[in-house]
Design a protein around this motif. Sequence first.
Motif, PDB file in Angstrom:
ATOM      1  N   THR A 268       0.746  -1.132  -0.073  1.00  0.00           N
ATOM      2  CA  THR A 268      -0.159   0.045   0.025  1.00  0.00           C
ATOM      3  C   THR A 268       0.834   1.264  -0.091  1.00  0.00           C
ATOM      4  OG1 THR A 268      -1.659  -1.134   1.333  1.00  0.00           O
ATOM      5  CG2 THR A 268      -1.765   1.455   1.265  1.00  0.00           C
ATOM      6  N   ASP A 269       0.736   2.149  -1.026  1.00  0.00           N
ATOM      7  CA  ASP A 269       1.527   3.312  -1.008  1.00  0.00           C
ATOM      8  C   ASP A 269       1.139   4.233   0.138  1.00  0.00           C
ATOM      9  OD1 ASP A 269       2.355   6.142  -1.794  1.00  0.00           O
ATOM     10  OD2 ASP A 269       2.700   5.329  -3.794  1.00  0.00           O
ATOM     11  N   PRO A 270       2.268   4.585   0.855  1.00  0.00           N
ATOM     12  CA  PRO A 270       2.073   5.285   2.029  1.00  0.00           C
ATOM     13  C   PRO A 270       1.570   6.685   1.985  1.00  0.00           C
ATOM     14  CG  PRO A 270       4.370   5.340   1.747  1.00  0.00           C
ATOM     15  CD  PRO A 270       3.470   4.456   0.753  1.00  0.00           C
ATOM     16  N   GLU A 271       1.773   7.165   0.502  1.00  0.00           N
ATOM     17  CA  GLU A 271       1.359   8.731   0.702  1.00  0.00           C
ATOM     18  C   GLU A 271      -0.089   9.027   0.160  1.00  0.00           C
ATOM     19  OE1 GLU A 271       2.919  12.233  -2.268  1.00  0.00           O
ATOM     20  OE2 GLU A 271       4.452  11.372  -0.986  1.00  0.00           O
ATOM     21  N   ASP A 272      -0.643   8.147  -0.846  1.00  0.00           N
ATOM     22  CA  ASP A 272      -2.082   8.475  -1.370  1.00  0.00           C
ATOM     23  C   ASP A 272      -2.889   7.003  -1.173  1.00  0.00           C
ATOM     24  OD1 ASP A 272      -1.125   6.255  -3.151  1.00  0.00           O
ATOM     25  OD2 ASP A 272      -1.394   7.477  -4.996  1.00  0.00           O
TER      26      ASP A 272
END
Length: 543
Positions: free
Chosen positions: A170-174
């Motif tokens: 899971t992308d931590p930013e978006d």
Amino acid sequence: MTQSAARRTLRDDRREPDGGAADGPSDKASDNDGGDIPASGADGGHRPRRRMLKWFAAVLALLLVGSAGAGYVYYRHLNDNIKQNPLNLGDNKVAQPTPNAAGQTPLNILLIGSDARDSEENQKLGGARETFGATPLADVQMLLHLSADRTNMSVISMPRDTLVQIPKCTDPEDGTVYEASKGRVMTNQSLGHGGPGCTVATWQELTGIHIDHFVMVDFAGVVSMADAVGGVPVCVDANILSRDSKGHGSGLKLSEGTHPVKGEQALQWLRTRYGFEDGSDLARAKAQHMYMNSLVRELRENATLSSPNKLRRLAEEATRALTVDPGLDTVKKLYDLSDELRKVKPERVTMTTMPNRYVGARVEPTEDAEQLFRLVREDIALDGRDQKSARAAEAAQEATSTEPAAPDAEIAVQVVNGTRTDALAAASGRASAVAGILRETGFTGAFAGTAGSLSRERTAVRYPSADLEGDAHRVAEALGIPASSVQRSTDVSGVTLVVGADWREGTTYEAPEQDDTTPESAEALNGADDTACMKVNPAFTWS
């Protein structure tokens, strides 16, 4: 590397020209010497050893001398330079190793070289126009293992086109969710699944090794840090110009002998394939090993590096170039790490490449690779100079999972026949026979798998996820299989007993004496070797 670039979808035209993980040659934009050069595997079938150590030497420069001269002068400024990402973006975690008798634990750091072309500087150094701003690849991946007692260091590099299963990240930013790969894909794609934390998760899935930190650097970082160091001695046995009539090559030009290379010339050395030996990636890997060894010795022995100005410049350039996990996001943390690494003498540093074999134009880990991973998991020195104590050996045999096991009758166990060898056909009916032994022991859910016969030297119990670890250890315990042969693997969907060539007959498993030597296929190189000199291909010399 910008976060926006890290989140972009992989561009098929530069990663997988034919759309398949194992089809077609490796991408030339991310595996050339600086020009429009055919990728490895496309020029005579040379063994692809990939760009293994391109960035490692520059990163190690920071780790070995850290910010000792400038760290506290520019503390806030340097801290602001350092970029950070979460350590692990996957769902499955690997437990930390058990401390030794002195309460010490090993330290595992994943070093990542990004091929990011997200700036004009990186573009100039590393690729074609069509790759500008595309999702970066983790083209260099190296695991650095510092022993619990801090006496030795092991390095395992993984070819960039090794086929692996990338876990869900899971992308931590978006918050973008990248589902687990369907089938195996090239390991360098993991960086595009949310960032370096997904590369960490991929390594942990494959190796079962707990990773404590990561350090990532890009093209421009190699040049800036190599320049700040002031030059690294390298040797060629003849004049070399890495450029052919079609413009292929890195452009490296050196006369016979030993020369200090820095800046862009250092990058040329690390990227050169045309001109060294047979022009294969194996030759390039040798040159990279030489550079790294030389850099380590230079940093430890060259008195000029005690200059505050030189150290300040190195710290400035290094912190600008790095992306790290939160555990290394300050100058003090990096300095503390460098202090730990400096305890190891060059002669106790062993560099290896993950043993691999071809799968089409790609490669996959071999059984020797699992041997190498096990040695690291058990903190056994790859140089062969340490012998495991009786206590440590006993602990390795008796170690069990902290996860509770289900009752024996409720554990489903698939048994597969892995008894085939190069000289012998698979022992007939072996999976059914061992499944019967398990059922008699109380594992009523044991059954023989229908897969074709495999070739495995040693019997092992495999499991796919942490919730089945306890069950796998219980199966091993019931059959007398050592705990070191219980392995996490994404190649199985449940607890799976692979009956190896060491148990072709009989009802009782007798574990063979464990081999703790580093496989020859890992091509170990000692960090103190200062006699290496690259052989120049006569077609690329000048007078």
